[in-house]
Design a protein around this motif. Structure first.
Motif, short mmCIF file in Angstrom:
data_model
loop_
_atom_site.label_atom_id
_atom_site.label_comp_id
_atom_site.label_asym_id
_atom_site.label_seq_id
_atom_site.Cartn_x
_atom_site.Cartn_y
_atom_site.Cartn_z
N ARG A 190 0.84 -1.20 0.00
CA ARG A 190 0.00 0.00 0.00
C ARG A 190 0.88 1.26 0.00
NH1 ARG A 190 -5.26 0.46 1.55
NH2 ARG A 190 -4.73 2.31 2.79
N LEU A 191 1.92 1.25 0.82
CA LEU A 191 2.84 2.40 0.85
C LEU A 191 3.51 2.58 -0.51
CD1 LEU A 191 4.49 1.70 4.33
CD2 LEU A 191 2.89 3.55 3.80
N ARG A 192 3.88 1.47 -1.15
CA ARG A 192 4.49 1.57 -2.48
C ARG A 192 3.50 2.16 -3.48
NH1 ARG A 192 5.34 -2.14 -6.73
NH2 ARG A 192 3.09 -2.52 -6.47
N GLU A 241 15.82 4.77 10.35
CA GLU A 241 17.13 4.99 10.94
C GLU A 241 17.38 3.98 12.07
OE1 GLU A 241 17.25 8.98 12.29
OE2 GLU A 241 17.13 9.87 10.27
N GLY A 242 18.65 3.74 12.31
CA GLY A 242 19.03 2.94 13.47
C GLY A 242 19.06 1.45 13.23
N THR A 243 18.85 0.99 11.98
CA THR A 243 18.91 -0.44 11.73
C THR A 243 20.34 -0.86 11.41
OG1 THR A 243 18.21 -2.21 10.24
CG2 THR A 243 18.25 -0.01 9.33
N ALA A 244 20.68 -2.07 11.79
CA ALA A 244 22.04 -2.57 11.56
C ALA A 244 22.25 -2.98 10.11
CB ALA A 244 22.30 -3.77 12.47
N VAL A 245 21.18 -2.99 9.31
CA VAL A 245 21.28 -3.45 7.92
C VAL A 245 20.62 -2.42 7.00
CG1 VAL A 245 21.53 -5.91 8.32
CG2 VAL A 245 19.27 -4.88 8.42
N PRO A 246 21.16 -1.21 6.91
CA PRO A 246 20.48 -0.15 6.16
C PRO A 246 20.42 -0.39 4.66
CG PRO A 246 22.69 0.55 6.82
CD PRO A 246 22.43 -0.74 7.51
N ASP A 247 21.27 -1.25 4.11
CA ASP A 247 21.33 -1.43 2.67
C ASP A 247 20.36 -2.49 2.14
OD1 ASP A 247 23.31 0.50 2.48
OD2 ASP A 247 24.91 -0.95 2.79
N ALA A 248 19.73 -3.25 3.00
CA ALA A 248 18.75 -4.25 2.54
C ALA A 248 17.58 -3.52 1.90
CB ALA A 248 18.28 -5.11 3.71
N THR A 249 17.14 -3.97 0.73
CA THR A 249 16.03 -3.30 0.06
C THR A 249 14.69 -3.79 0.58
OG1 THR A 249 15.75 -4.90 -1.75
CG2 THR A 249 17.45 -3.18 -2.02
N ILE A 250 13.65 -2.99 0.32
CA ILE A 250 12.30 -3.36 0.75
C ILE A 250 11.89 -4.68 0.10
CG2 ILE A 250 9.93 -2.59 0.94
CD1 ILE A 250 11.98 -0.79 2.38
N ALA A 251 12.16 -4.83 -1.20
CA ALA A 251 11.79 -6.07 -1.89
C ALA A 251 12.52 -7.27 -1.30
CB ALA A 251 12.09 -5.95 -3.38
N GLN A 252 13.77 -7.10 -0.94
CA GLN A 252 14.52 -8.21 -0.34
C GLN A 252 13.95 -8.60 1.01
OE1 GLN A 252 18.48 -6.62 -0.35
NE2 GLN A 252 18.84 -7.10 -2.52
N LEU A 253 13.54 -7.64 1.80
CA LEU A 253 12.92 -7.95 3.09
C LEU A 253 11.60 -8.69 2.88
CD1 LEU A 253 13.54 -4.62 5.04
CD2 LEU A 253 14.81 -6.76 5.25
N LEU A 254 10.79 -8.24 1.92
CA LEU A 254 9.51 -8.89 1.66
C LEU A 254 9.68 -10.32 1.18
CD1 LEU A 254 7.65 -5.96 -0.14
CD2 LEU A 254 6.93 -7.02 2.01
N SER A 255 10.70 -10.56 0.38
CA SER A 255 10.86 -11.87 -0.27
C SER A 255 11.85 -12.78 0.43
CB SER A 255 11.31 -11.67 -1.71
OG SER A 255 12.57 -11.01 -1.77
N HIS A 256 12.34 -12.40 1.59
CA HIS A 256 13.33 -13.19 2.34
C HIS A 256 14.58 -13.45 1.50
CE1 HIS A 256 10.52 -13.94 5.63
NE2 HIS A 256 9.62 -14.30 4.75
N SER A 257 15.02 -12.43 0.78
CA SER A 257 16.26 -12.56 0.02
C SER A 257 17.31 -11.56 0.46
CB SER A 257 15.97 -12.38 -1.48
OG SER A 257 15.41 -11.11 -1.75
N SER A 258 17.12 -10.97 1.64
CA SER A 258 18.06 -9.96 2.14
C SER A 258 19.32 -10.59 2.72
CB SER A 258 17.39 -9.10 3.21
OG SER A 258 17.06 -9.90 4.34
N GLY A 259 19.27 -11.88 3.03
CA GLY A 259 20.39 -12.54 3.67
C GLY A 259 20.50 -12.26 5.15
#
Length: 507
Positions: A126-128, A144-162
């Motif tokens: 919805r935000l997209r 802000e404040g996350t230890a993994v700032p470079d992970a993309t939104i799509a990677q988080l959604l699809s469990h491909s962020s590592g």
């Protein structure tokens, strides 16, 4: 003995669960007295033991109930609910319990575990769609404040962020969320376990970040309150919540080597809530399944839901029958594609599978930590309906007018080299290209405002189809991503790349 709890109702405050509440677990797996959660609402509908549903044939209802009964008995579940959705509505509910003569009804809450992720994914999409983020945005751009700032939104959604599968510290599903109050508290020294974007690696912590992202982009409103306001209320899901509300099932562990039970704790998981906190009912999940199958413009369009169902990363090499889209699991079973999600939390198992082509979904809820093969049972419920009562196709009807004669003139045979294809005109000026031979590439094309078409699936997804005209305005050929389609096989008069032998066809 009861399945529902008689402790005080747990009301969430402003969408965020309270950090400390009385232990709701009792020693009764089913409830014997009728419960009405809303004094002004309708009486809860008792499940298919044995209220018949006129929508399905008696043989189908019996087969569904038998599959549920076998699953509950062999899996030794204190109770089990089953639901089938077809054509956008619940057509069957069934229930079994360990107490003779007492079954849960469709308004009893169960914890649904990681099915929660499908709700969070809808919030993010919805935000997209509102233009507040892009799927390729790094999460650090918005949070802000996350230890993994470079992970993309799509990677988080699809469990491909590592990212790490679980947060640091003790088992998060059985411990208080107060142990992890901020996103930075989720990860230890090595938050990135695999290279980003390369492979599927299930990450509960990734969905905790997505929940925090929703809260950040909704002006600090807790994700649970955003979910209630933007998703649950429009869909009529008034019995889906972050904390259990009467009537609800108690969670149990069943001893692996004896027919004995142990109550499981029900923790407020705090920041990890988006990974598996929600409670829901058979009736509410029926509404959710109908939404996932068809969409609802008040919440999310059918086109965006179709995007969520598209595999986002390569499947595990050992499991080519399964994959993951944007917040939805994908499985192949007996030649059919099912989408949805499985779920588990201490004391509970849940699965929702939907077959989009058949417009059928199966849902199973159980109140035990392990034992029954809930994903297989839910898949079987869909399969039973499809096998026993195949869909009757809608009558053919002509497309709505007016008919554009220039588009009609484009239809018919086209050749890519010597390979014959057909081009058909569909509603809303869409085109459909398909090979006549067994081998070839097919795709649907959506009409664009500039007079071109964009491929929607298969090899040509995202590619542009153009009609190329001669100086006199007549159609010369089709250009599809530099591939030239002509009205005849290797027509010498057409601009075939590389030219055509001057002597033409020969024998």
């Amino acid at each position: 003995m009861t399945i529902t709890q008689s402790a005080e109702s747990h009301e969430p405050e402003a969408g965020r669960p309270r950090a400390s509440e009385p232990d709701p677990v009792r020693s009764d797996p089913v409830r014997s007295d009728p419960v009405r959660p809303d004094p002004d609402g309708p009486e809860p509908r008792v499940a298919d033991t044995p209220e018949p549903c006129p929508e399905l044939l008696p043989q189908t209802r019996r087969a569904l109930l038998r599959r549920l009964a076998v699953g509950q008995a062999e899996g030794r579940a204190p109770s089990m609910m089953g639901v089938v959705v077809r054509d956008g509505r619940v057509v069957w509910t069934g229930a079994r319990s360990s107490v003779e003569g007492e079954v849960p009804h469709g308004d009893v809450q169960y914890r649904i575990g990681s099915i929660t992720k499908t709700f969070v994914a809808v919030q993010v999409l919805r935000l997209r769609d509102e233009g507040l983020l892009g799927l390729d945005d790094p999460v650090g751009r918005h949070l802000e404040g996350t230890a993994v700032p470079d992970a993309t939104i799509a990677q988080l959604l699809s469990h491909s962020s590592g990212l790490a599968a679980e947060p640091r510290g003790p088992w998060w599903e059985r411990t208080a969320g107060e142990l992890r109050p901020e996103p930075a508290d989720l990860y230890g020294e090595r938050p990135q376990r695999l290279p980003a974007g390369r492979q599927y690696h299930y990450s509960n912590t990734g969905y905790a970040l997505l929940g925090a992202l929703v809260e950040r982009l909704r002006g600090g409103t807790p994700w649970g309150e955003v979910l209630r306001r933007e998703v649950l209320e429009p869909l009529g899901m008034r019995r889906t919540a972050l904390r259990p509300e009467m009537p609800h099932a108690g969670g149990w562990a069943v001893h692996p080597w004896a027919d004995a039970m142990l109550p499981e704790p029900s923790e407020d998981t705090g920041l990890m809530g988006p990974a598996g906190q929600l409670w829901s009912t058979a009736e509410d999940l029926g509404r959710w399944a109908a939404f996932l199958l068809r969409g609802d413009e008040r919440v999310l369009s059918a086109a965006t839901l179709a995007e969520m169902r598209t595999p986002a990363v390569p499947p595990d090499k050992r499991a080519w029958d399964a994959g993951y889209g944007l917040g939805l699991q994908l499985v192949r079973r007996e030649g059919r594609t099912l989408v949805g999600h499985t779920g588990s939390m201490p004391g509970f198992l849940a699965t929702l599978w939907a077959d989009v082509e058949e417009d059928v979904a199966g849902i199973v809820l159980a109140n035990c930590t392990s034992g029954p093969a809930v994903p297989a049972i839910a898949a079987d419920l869909t399969g039973i309906v499809i096998e026993h009562e195949p869909r009757i196709p809608e009558p053919w009807r002509p497309m709505p007018g007016p008919l554009d004669p220039e588009l009609l003139a484009l239809t018919g045979p086209w050749y890519w080299g010597a390979n014959p294809h057909t081009l058909r005109l569909r509603a809303e000026r869409w085109l459909e290209l398909a090979p006549l031979a067994a081998a070839g590439r097919a795709s649907r094309f959506r009409a664009e405002e500039d007079g071109t078409w964009t491929g929607l699936d298969g090899y040509y997804a995202g590619e542009t189809l153009r009609v190329v005209r001669d100086r006199d305005g007549s159609v010369s050929h089709l250009d599809l991503g530099t591939f030239v389609f002509t009205r005849g096989p290797y027509e010498p008069s057409n601009p075939v790349p590389g030219g055509v032998d001057s002597e033409g066809w020969r024998v």
